[in-house]
Enzyme design. Structure first.
Site, PDB file in Angstrom:
ATOM      1  CG  ASP A  29      -2.120   0.832   1.086  1.00 19.83           C
ATOM      2  OD1 ASP A  29      -2.344   1.360  -0.023  1.00 19.83           O
ATOM      3  OD2 ASP A  29      -2.849   0.990   2.078  1.00 19.83           O
ATOM      4  CG  ASN A  31       2.437   1.459  -5.096  1.00 21.40           C
ATOM      5  OD1 ASN A  31       3.320   1.310  -4.275  1.00 21.40           O
ATOM      6  ND2 ASN A  31       1.982   0.472  -5.853  1.00 21.40           N
ATOM      7  CG  ASN A  77      -7.484  -2.280  -6.081  1.00 20.66           C
ATOM      8  OD1 ASN A  77      -6.539  -3.043  -5.921  1.00 20.66           O
ATOM      9  ND2 ASN A  77      -7.821  -1.390  -5.164  1.00 20.66           N
ATOM     10  CB  SER A 205      -7.689  -4.471   2.525  1.00 18.14           C
ATOM     11  OG  SER A 205      -7.569  -3.248   3.195  1.00 18.14           O
TER      12      SER A 205
HETATM   13  C1  FPP Z   1      -1.600   0.136  -3.641  1.00 20.79           C
HETATM   14  O1  FPP Z   1      -1.178   1.482  -3.605  1.00 20.79           O
HETATM   15  C2  FPP Z   1      -1.020  -0.572  -4.790  1.00 20.79           C
HETATM   16  C3  FPP Z   1      -1.715  -1.165  -5.820  1.00 20.79           C
HETATM   17  C4  FPP Z   1      -3.174  -1.185  -5.880  1.00 20.79           C
HETATM   18  C5  FPP Z   1      -1.038  -1.812  -6.945  1.00 20.79           C
HETATM   19  C6  FPP Z   1       0.177  -2.593  -6.583  1.00 20.79           C
HETATM   20  C7  FPP Z   1       0.727  -3.229  -7.784  1.00 20.79           C
HETATM   21  C8  FPP Z   1       2.031  -3.364  -8.061  1.00 20.79           C
HETATM   22  C9  FPP Z   1       3.105  -2.851  -7.184  1.00 20.79           C
HETATM   23  C10 FPP Z   1       2.435  -4.052  -9.315  1.00 20.79           C
HETATM   24  C11 FPP Z   1       2.648  -5.533  -9.131  1.00 20.79           C
HETATM   25  C12 FPP Z   1       2.916  -6.145 -10.468  1.00 20.79           C
HETATM   26  C13 FPP Z   1       3.047  -7.468 -10.757  1.00 20.79           C
HETATM   27  C14 FPP Z   1       3.085  -7.941 -12.142  1.00 20.79           C
HETATM   28  C15 FPP Z   1       3.138  -8.499  -9.752  1.00 20.79           C
HETATM   29  P1  FPP Z   1      -2.281   2.621  -3.658  1.00 20.79           P
HETATM   30  O2  FPP Z   1      -2.496   3.014  -5.081  1.00 20.79           O
HETATM   31  O3  FPP Z   1      -3.518   2.150  -2.959  1.00 20.79           O
HETATM   32  O4  FPP Z   1      -1.593   3.765  -2.878  1.00 20.79           O
HETATM   33  P2  FPP Z   1      -2.349   4.893  -2.023  1.00 20.79           P
HETATM   34  O5  FPP Z   1      -3.016   4.177  -0.900  1.00 20.79           O
HETATM   35  O6  FPP Z   1      -1.234   5.760  -1.585  1.00 20.79           O
HETATM   36  O7  FPP Z   1      -3.310   5.576  -2.944  1.00 20.79           O
END
Ligand code: FPP
Length: 249
Positions: A29, A31, A77, A205
């Site tokens: 979480d 990104n 998502n 979650s």
């Molecule tokens: C959550 O951060 C992250 C995700 C929903 C996507 C995670 C996916 C990857 C890192 C790619 C993995 C790829 C492969 C092929 C295995 P968020 O967007 O919820 O962050 P936030 O809470 O700060 O908005």
């Protein structure tokens, strides 16, 4: 890898090899927030998140952890802006295409869990290819939860078992925890010993609801793109200090 991380290529001396978790699960979480803090579009946070995931996978292999499961995309998502969902689907596909050779070289067995039929066709093709080609690899079991929901997984297992009862293949009194677990998407891998969640949220979650029954939880404020080997080391130290009693005294 940074110089600091090169130093962490081997299992740190303060960790007990015998008491490492066999299976680590991660809720990646933060990104989006990471990108926002850098003044970048959210999608660049996901791209950076992939680099983190690759290094944590490699780190598990380097340090002798036999299974890693990552929550890449939940059934909820789909509610994100269309362009972000599209970006993520394309990113998954591209990463799989680019990394397959390396996964073979590094003996990674990749497995996807979730409702995969609802994913774009071209992504399904890459998923199937990567699962087939890496099937016999033994170095590490890497599971990616994509379009995954823990409740849905439990409902699917119930349905499959109910069908077998209806067909007379099994009797209701044969249903026990072990039979139930064999009908989950994750039947090939042991339950996680350690569940890590980044970015400080105190929630499960809908992730691996059945499987984390006795997992140790480790929640850090660090955002996923910043979760490196030093942070992972910290999580494993915390894990090794826990007294796992599994409900006993
Ligand atoms: C959550 O951060 C992250 C995700 C929903 C996507 C995670 C996916 C990857 C890192 C790619 C993995 C790829 C492969 C092929 C295995 P968020 O967007 O919820 O962050 P936030 O809470 O700060 O908005």
């Amino acid at each position: 890898m940074t110089a600091k991380q090169t130093a962490l290529r081997e299992l740190p001396a303060d960790l007990n090899r015998e008491r490492l978790p066999k299976h680590v699960a991660v809720i990646m979480d933060g990104n989006g927030r990471w990108a926002k803090r850098q003044g970048l579009p959210r999608i660049l946070g996901h791209r950076r998140g992939v680099d983190t995931l690759k290094d944590i996978l490699r780190c598990c292999k380097d340090w002798g952890i036999k299974a890693l499961t990552a929550y890449a995309f939940s059934t909820e998502n789909w509610g994100r802006p269309l362009e972000e969902v599209d970006f993520l689907m394309t990113l998954f596909e591209r990463v799989l295409r680019q990394e397959l050779r390396e996964m073979m070289e590094e003996d990674v067995q990749i497995h996807f869990v979730g409702n995969l039929n609802a994913l774009p066709r071209s992504l399904q093709t890459e998923i199937n290819r990567s699962m087939e080609e890496t099937y016999d690899n033994k170095g590490i079991q890497f599971t990616v939860a994509t379009n995954y929901g823990g409740r849905q997984e439990i409902v699917d297992a119930c349905r499959a078992i109910a069908t077998q009862v209806q067909q007379g293949v099994i009797q209701p009194d044969q249903i026990d925890e072990s039979l139930f677990a064999r009908h989950l998407y994750t039947s090939r891998v042991c339950d996680p010993d350690l569940l890590i969640r980044t970015s400080g949220e105190m929630r499960i979650s809908n992730f691996l609801l059945w499987q984390v029954a006795y997992a140790e939880l480790y929640i850090t404020d660090t955002l996923w793109p910043d979760f490196d080997r030093t942070e992972f080391h910290r999580a494993l130290c915390a894990y090794q200090q826990r007294d796992r009693r599994f409900g006993r005294v």
